[in-house]
Design an enzyme around this catalytic site. Structure first.
Site, PDB file in Angstrom:
ATOM      1  N   LYS A  74     -20.301 -15.402   2.964  1.00 52.80           N
ATOM      2  CA  LYS A  74     -21.714 -15.104   3.181  1.00 52.80           C
ATOM      3  C   LYS A  74     -22.410 -14.412   2.015  1.00 52.80           C
ATOM      4  O   LYS A  74     -21.875 -13.481   1.427  1.00 52.80           O
ATOM      5  CB  LYS A  74     -21.863 -14.237   4.436  1.00 52.80           C
ATOM      6  CG  LYS A  74     -21.431 -14.937   5.725  1.00 52.80           C
ATOM      7  CD  LYS A  74     -21.632 -14.033   6.929  1.00 52.80           C
ATOM      8  CE  LYS A  74     -21.273 -14.741   8.220  1.00 52.80           C
ATOM      9  NZ  LYS A  74     -21.471 -13.864   9.393  1.00 52.80           N
TER      10      LYS A  74
ATOM     11  N   ARG B 218       0.821  -1.213   0.000  1.00 53.54           N
ATOM     12  CA  ARG B 218       0.000   0.000   0.000  1.00 53.54           C
ATOM     13  C   ARG B 218       0.856   1.265   0.000  1.00 53.54           C
ATOM     14  O   ARG B 218       0.452   2.284  -0.561  1.00 53.54           O
ATOM     15  CB  ARG B 218      -0.941  -0.010   1.208  1.00 53.54           C
ATOM     16  CG  ARG B 218      -2.069  -1.020   1.055  1.00 53.54           C
ATOM     17  CD  ARG B 218      -2.966  -1.062   2.269  1.00 53.54           C
ATOM     18  NE  ARG B 218      -4.085  -1.973   2.047  1.00 53.54           N
ATOM     19  CZ  ARG B 218      -4.965  -2.317   2.969  1.00 53.54           C
ATOM     20  NH1 ARG B 218      -4.852  -1.820   4.191  1.00 53.54           N
ATOM     21  NH2 ARG B 218      -5.952  -3.144   2.696  1.00 53.54           N
TER      22      ARG B 218
ATOM     23  N   GLY C  70     -13.456  -3.454   0.643  1.00 54.20           N
ATOM     24  CA  GLY C  70     -14.799  -2.937   0.904  1.00 54.20           C
ATOM     25  C   GLY C  70     -15.233  -1.907  -0.110  1.00 54.20           C
ATOM     26  O   GLY C  70     -16.382  -1.883  -0.555  1.00 54.20           O
TER      27      GLY C  70
ATOM     28  N   GLY D 294      -8.599  -8.314  -1.202  1.00 52.96           N
ATOM     29  CA  GLY D 294      -8.799  -9.377  -0.223  1.00 52.96           C
ATOM     30  C   GLY D 294      -8.100 -10.681  -0.569  1.00 52.96           C
ATOM     31  O   GLY D 294      -6.999 -10.690  -1.120  1.00 52.96           O
TER      32      GLY D 294
END
Length: 425
Positions: A229, A40, A405, A382
């Protein structure tokens, strides 16, 4: 939402102070605090170098981890972990803050830039104000962890105004932390109320590549969705059904879809309250003439643990004592064929329990198939990004998003506060 935003190239920064929001939320060794992955920090270098080379004085800021901005918050969090409130002291709190100081980031950034990086001991306090006031063109100052300020995550106007004031009346705000643009914080959105706001080169790339994938993709457009999920991807699946030609669903979320069709899934992960949603998405796909493909076989085990060799069964008839932990070889073949023939592929989420080696094969196979695709390939951060990088396929992808996100909310079609606040072209 308009993603055609002004960038650092559209404003004159020569002789000006630039407040630059980066994403320096890097992983660290829990014992030593040493940075274990500086990806990053490296991602911010092109924008930082551009600004310095064009005569700007750069005031960089970022959050790091989840510090408790007040002693009361610290006590509350520690009590939740089983500690006794009366045994906690302010010294303990300050020690926890020290572990999340930007000091190691400043040191690594200095090494990568080959130029001195000044570090303020606070965010908007006396030290930050003094060092920002003295900053000259071609110099860079890094503020302390923005989340040391209680009002940061609440988008407090006073914090945003104080941050903007560091750049002065003719200053500029540059947003280059894509991983945080889905949050309306003082340093990601609030400052745009007080300074002209543009994107950095990293966010420019994210908006350009991901924006085109959604607005005008090369076809066939294939979306690969994984992860545990269904509830995490509700809006994403619905939005992508409107845009993609084919959606491939793997990971734990696939079992809710399989159960919704009446299939046996054993003890696999199930969100019973999302079964109706799964049926709605299957019906929506049929109505729109889109293909929504689910696993045809699964790697299973009787417990959530590693094994020497996985057992593969029909995904529609998983034994009662087994749980699906990865997609099987037939599904890999099915999914890989769709990916290799795509004009655009967007992938978010692993196909199985990636952290267990025996059940990481499906995720690895998807990464390999994407590396063999001749179209535009976008990885949404991710575990998907980790798999691509571990296998050495990163340089074969068109784009690996820096925000998990944020990329999800982008794919969902949501307004991103840290992008909406930037000036339109």
């Amino acid at each position: 939402m308009n993603y055609n935003k002004k960038t650092v190239r559209d404003v004159d920064v020569n002789g000006k102070k630039v407040l630059l929001r980066c994403d320096f939320n890097v992983p660290q060794d829990k014992k030593t605090g040493a940075i274990t992955d500086d990806k990053r920090i490296r991602a911010a270098l092109p924008t930082i170098r551009y600004l310095l080379e064009h005569g700007a004085a750069v005031i960089a800021c970022s959050h790091l981890g989840k510090p408790n901005a007040t002693f009361a918050d610290f006590v509350k969090k520690q009590v939740e972990k089983g500690k006794k409130a009366e045994e906690l002291t302010e010294a303990d709190w300050h020690k926890s803050l020290d572990k999340l100081s930007m000091k190691p980031v400043a040191e690594r950034l200095q090494e990568l830039l080959g130029a001195e990086v000044l570090l303020a001991s606070d965010v908007i306090g006396p030290d930050a104000q003094a060092k920002a006031a003295a900053l000259k063109a071609g110099q860079i100052l890094l503020l302390e962890n923005t989340r040391f300020e209680k009002g940061e995550t609440k988008n407090d106007a006073a914090v945003a105004k104080a941050l903007a004031a560091l750049a002065g009346a003719d200053g500029v705000y540059v947003s280059d932390a894509f991983g945080t643009v889905h949050r309306a914080h003082a340093s990601t959105a609030g400052v745009a109320e007080y300074l002209p706001a543009v994107s950095g080169l990293l966010i420019e790339k994210e908006l350009e590549i991901m924006g085109k994938a959604l607005a005008d993709p090369a076809r066939p457009f294939v979306a690969v969705m994984g992860g545990a999920k269904v509830s995490d991807k509700i809006g994403v699946i619905s939005n992508l059904l409107e845009k993609a030609d084919t959606i491939l669903i793997g990971g734990g979320m696939a079992y809710t879809f399989l159960k919704a069709q009446g299939f046996e899934i054993g003890t696999s992960l199930l969100e019973a309250d999302r079964m109706e949603y799964a049926r709605e998405m299957l019906a929506k796909a049929e109505k729109l003439g889109k293909r929504l493909l689910l696993p045809v076989d699964s790697a299973v085990n009787t417990a959530f643990e590693n094994v020497d060799s996985p057992r593969y069964v029909d995904a529609a008839a998983i034994p009662a004592d087994c749980m699906g932990l990865d997609i099987g070889p037939k599904t890999v073949e099915l999914f890989a064929k769709e990916i290799r023939g795509a004009g655009t592929v967007v992938w978010n989420g692993p196909m199985g329990v990636f952290e267990l080696s025996a059940f990481a094969e499906g995720t690895k196979a998807i990464a390999r198939a994407m590396s063999e695709c001749g179209g535009v390939t976008i990885v949404g951060g991710g575990d998907s990004a980790a798999a691509v990088e571990q296998l050495g396929f990163a340089d074969k992808m068109t784009h690996i998003s820096t925000g998990g996100g944020a990329s999800l909310e982008f794919l969902e079609g949501k307004e991103l506060p840290g992008v909406a606040c930037l000036l339109d072209k």
